[in-house]
Design a protein around this motif. Structure first.
Motif, PDB file in Angstrom:
ATOM      1  N   GLN A  80       0.813  -1.132   0.111  1.00 25.43           N
ATOM      2  CA  GLN A  80      -0.149   0.030  -0.031  1.00 25.43           C
ATOM      3  C   GLN A  80       0.824   1.150  -0.038  1.00 25.43           C
ATOM      4  O   GLN A  80       0.683   1.943  -0.598  1.00 25.43           O
ATOM      5  N   GLU A 157      -3.304  -4.037  -0.099  1.00 23.92           N
ATOM      6  CA  GLU A 157      -4.133  -2.990  -0.243  1.00 23.92           C
ATOM      7  C   GLU A 157      -3.327  -2.285  -1.360  1.00 23.92           C
ATOM      8  O   GLU A 157      -2.990  -1.039  -1.113  1.00 23.92           O
ATOM      9  N   SER A 167      -7.271   3.935  -8.870  1.00 22.44           N
ATOM     10  CA  SER A 167      -7.536   2.298  -8.777  1.00 22.44           C
ATOM     11  C   SER A 167      -7.625   1.236  -9.919  1.00 22.44           C
ATOM     12  O   SER A 167      -7.284   0.370  -9.960  1.00 22.44           O
ATOM     13  N   THR A 187      -7.358  -6.562   0.343  1.00 20.60           N
ATOM     14  CA  THR A 187      -7.991  -5.513  -0.107  1.00 20.60           C
ATOM     15  C   THR A 187      -9.348  -5.077   0.954  1.00 20.60           C
ATOM     16  O   THR A 187      -9.977  -6.189   1.234  1.00 20.60           O
TER      17      THR A 187
END
Length: 212
Positions: A80, A157, A167, A187
């Motif tokens: 992430q 993530e 995204s 996620t």
């Protein structure tokens, strides 16, 4: 090739059991999303799959036709937090993934350019990474993971800090680049999970398949 867990159990010291006999079987070409509430153990499961943690019981196996391979040596990561070398060029960042496989610079550079084209960043080789947007930087991380021959890609993530449109582009890049890998994505984003071939829900220490 398959990534398999067998009765995987884990608890952090002084805390209740977090994962209780988890079974998972992911084959090459599959992308599996793991969803669940905060604190359910999603990131811990990913760390166990990648060999960063050891289970209290059970095991994680990378099975190649009956031959068991050390998982930690065959994993690429997408996190992430975008972990890039901001003052280096785009291609320098991607080359890291190829050099980890022991490739010479010429072979590594050719593979890196192919990976950059796959994530929609062809022609950006010499741009400093600090000049890229957040979504572009995350695609660099995906290209770096994809350029490696390592058969397992674990993503924690990967779109957590991105807007919805960005995204979608990042997931396009990830799933295209990892089409021939074993891919597990943790996620909280239902739209991201829906892009994967399977969705598993982690709760009360167990994994269950989410029906679509």
């Amino acid at each position: 090739m398959r990534l398999v867990t067998d009765a995987l159990t884990f608890a952090h010291p002084g805390h209740p059991t977090l994962l209780d006999g988890v079974h998972l079987d992911v084959r090459v070409g599959e992308s599996v999303a793991v969803v669940g509430p905060s604190g359910s153990g999603k990131t811990t499961l990913l760390a166990l799959l990648g060999g960063l943690l050891r289970p209290q019981s059970g095991r994680v196996v990378l099975d190649r036709g009956g031959e068991e391979l050390p998982v930690a040596e065959h994993v690429s990561w997408v996190l992430q937090t975008v972990n890039v070398l901001a003052d280096r060029s785009v291609i320098d960042n991607v080359l890291v993934g190829a050099f980890a496989d022991g490739l010479d610079r010429g072979t590594a550079a050719a593979r890196a350019r192919t990976a950059l084209a796959a994530v929609g960043l062809g022609g950006t080789d010499e741009r400093p990474v600090r000049t890229l947007s957040g979504g572009e930087a995350q695609r660099i991380v995906i290209a770096r993971a994809a350029v490696s021959d390592r058969p397992v890609l674990l993503a924690d993530e990967p779109t957590g800090q991105l807007d919805q449109d960005t995204s979608a582009h990042v997931m396009d890049a990830l799933l295209t680049s990892a089409a021939d890998k074993i891919t597990v994505v943790v996620t909280h984003d239902t739209a991201v999970a829906a892009r994967c071939s399977r969705v598993l829900v982690l709760g009360a220490g167990h994994l269950a398949t989410r029906t679509r």
